[in-house]
Motif scaffolding. Structure first.
Motif, PDB file in Angstrom:
ATOM      1  N   ARG A   1      77.642  62.722  45.595  1.00  0.00           N
ATOM      2  CA  ARG A   1      77.952  61.295  45.816  1.00  0.00           C
ATOM      3  C   ARG A   1      78.706  60.807  44.579  1.00  0.00           C
TER       4      ARG A   1
ATOM      5  N   ARG B   1      82.184  58.627  44.965  1.00  0.00           N
ATOM      6  CA  ARG B   1      82.626  57.383  44.187  1.00  0.00           C
ATOM      7  C   ARG B   1      83.531  57.402  43.452  1.00  0.00           C
TER       8      ARG B   1
ATOM      9  N   SER C   1      77.604  51.790  55.737  1.00  0.00           N
ATOM     10  CA  SER C   1      76.805  51.086  54.679  1.00  0.00           C
ATOM     11  C   SER C   1      75.237  51.048  54.747  1.00  0.00           C
TER      12      SER C   1
ATOM     13  N   ARG D   1      72.962  53.250  54.439  1.00  0.00           N
ATOM     14  CA  ARG D   1      72.208  53.865  53.440  1.00  0.00           C
ATOM     15  C   ARG D   1      71.905  52.994  52.292  1.00  0.00           C
ATOM     16  N   LYS D   2      72.962  52.533  51.876  1.00  0.00           N
ATOM     17  CA  LYS D   2      73.057  51.740  50.672  1.00  0.00           C
ATOM     18  C   LYS D   2      72.304  50.437  50.913  1.00  0.00           C
TER      19      LYS D   2
ATOM     20  N   ASP E   1      68.483  51.329  50.596  1.00  0.00           N
ATOM     21  CA  ASP E   1      68.373  51.537  49.237  1.00  0.00           C
ATOM     22  C   ASP E   1      68.142  50.315  48.397  1.00  0.00           C
ATOM     23  N   ARG E   2      68.592  49.373  48.877  1.00  0.00           N
ATOM     24  CA  ARG E   2      68.267  47.932  48.366  1.00  0.00           C
ATOM     25  C   ARG E   2      67.459  47.080  49.133  1.00  0.00           C
TER      26      ARG E   2
ATOM     27  N   ASP F   1      80.404  46.141  51.150  1.00  0.00           N
ATOM     28  CA  ASP F   1      79.860  46.797  49.923  1.00  0.00           C
ATOM     29  C   ASP F   1      79.349  45.571  48.814  1.00  0.00           C
TER      30      ASP F   1
ATOM     31  N   LYS G   1      76.189  44.619  47.380  1.00  0.00           N
ATOM     32  CA  LYS G   1      76.032  44.395  45.711  1.00  0.00           C
ATOM     33  C   LYS G   1      75.598  43.121  45.138  1.00  0.00           C
TER      34      LYS G   1
END
Ligand code: ADP
Length: 347
Positions: free
Chosen positions: A159, A163, A202, A204-205, A208-209, A240, A244
């Motif tokens: 990962r 990135r 996206s 999974r990201k 996670d949040r 993203d 964020k």
């Protein structure tokens, strides 16, 4: 108490006639005082008079002499004005040269920065390709079986290198864009499909949040003429950012619909229920390397390049980025692409 500065009335700019007459030796100081007293008395009586009139009335000078003095005063004034103008022109030329010099130095610095970014990112890319290659070989067991701990450690390394790859790709794209070398590979594109892929990537990201992703892609949309790879990158970037800059429990939605103002255009929009952007700072976010929270304690990572590149790519497609935002309520980034009515996506 401060006295206010005198208003810039003509009497301030033009030397007083009385002083000029004294300077020319036509009156002495005592006579001037008498004239001023006479003028003052007339004003008090409600019959204001010019200083020249008072001089003539008191018989200190005859009219032709006074006229000559006034003419001389006008000539002096004109000369002073011409001198001031010449001086001003010289100063403007000087300042223009200084500004041109500063601009040249700024462009040189900009070029140096672009070269530096390009060189560094190329230098980083080669070793990173090796790192990623070996991580892949290790992860798929080609170099031997892995324990659970090793597999987990490798997943983290993978990962991190992904990135790093993203950052390097952004830097390379930025140096291309700043050299005006961003080229587009145009093709007929199914935006719905592209949006679906971006949302899936996206997911999974977002999970996670604890952020919900919403897909609002309209049915039967026309294909658009665009660069698939670059538009996919734009979508990923906007998603993203949405994730964020939205707090846990928020929503980021993706919509692709015919534009309400111009139905032959397809509007792509990414909306979030996030922190929002103050209206006076909306222009700043598209500046390269610019982050609204520039502090070292900022919560979110990033290079500040994303939106600058998003705008470059959208503009290269002949479109423009639109952003609407309300602080603490959310932000919508959108742009349009021209739909090709003869080619439609499957219903
Ligand atoms: P970064 O790498 O910092 O995300 P970007 O160029 O993508 O850089 O964005 C620039 C700045 O714009 C961000 O640092 C952030 O302050 C602001 N920003 C971008 N997208 C959003 C959003 N959806 N909501 C609120 N602020 C945002």
């Amino acid at each position: 108490m401060d006295t206010p500065p005198p208003a810039l009335a003509p009497e301030v700019l033009v030397p007083r006639l009385g002083e000029t007459l004294v300077k020319m030796g036509l009156l002495d100081e005592d006579q001037l005082r008498r004239v001023l007293k006479h003028q003052h008395a007339a004003t008090v009586e409600g019959k204001p008079m010019l200083l020249g009139e008072a001089v003539v009335e008191l018989g200190l000078l005859d009219r032709p002499t006074l006229d000559r003095a006034v003419t001389e005063q006008i000539i002096l004034l004109r000369q002073a004005l011409e001198d001031a103008n010449r001086n001003l022109e010289r100063r403007v030329e000087q300042r223009t040269a200084e500004l041109q010099d500063a601009l040249r130095r700024l462009s040189e610095l900009n070029q140096l920065k672009a070269n530096f970014i390009s060189n560094v990112s190329h230098e980083l890319r080669t070793p990173l390709t090796h790192v990623k290659g070996y991580v892949e070989l290790l992860a798929d067991g080609s170099l031997g079986a892995l324990t659970t701990d090793q597999a987990q450690a490798l997943a983290v390394a993978r990962r991190a290198s992904d990135r790093l790859q993203e950052v390097i790709d952004d830097l390379l794209m930025f140096s291309l864009a700043s050299r005006g070398a961003l080229t587009l590979q145009m093709e007929a594109l199914d935006l719905g499909q592209l949006a679906g892929a971006a949302l899936a990537a996206s997911q999974r990201k977002a999970e996670d949040r604890s952020i919900r992703l919403e897909n609002r892609v309209g049915p039967e949309l026309p294909l658009v003429h665009a660069d698939a790879q670059k538009i996919a990158w734009v979508l990923a970037q906007l998603l993203d950012n949405g994730i964020k800059y939205t707090r846990e429990g928020g929503t980021v939605s993706f919509s692709v619909q015919p534009d309400s103002a111009s139905p032959s255009m397809i509007r792509v929009a990414v909306s979030d229920t996030g922190i929002g952007i103050p209206p006076e700072r909306l222009d700043e976010i598209f500046e390269p390397f610019h982050q609204l929270d520039g502090s070292s304690t900022r919560e979110q990572g990033g290079t500040g390049l994303g939106l600058a590149l998003v705008r470059e790519i959208v503009q290269a497609h002949g479109s423009r980025m639109d952003v609407r935002s309300v602080v603490d309520s959310g932000t919508t980034f959108s742009f349009t692409l021209l739909g090709n009515d003869s080619q439609r996506t499957a219903p």
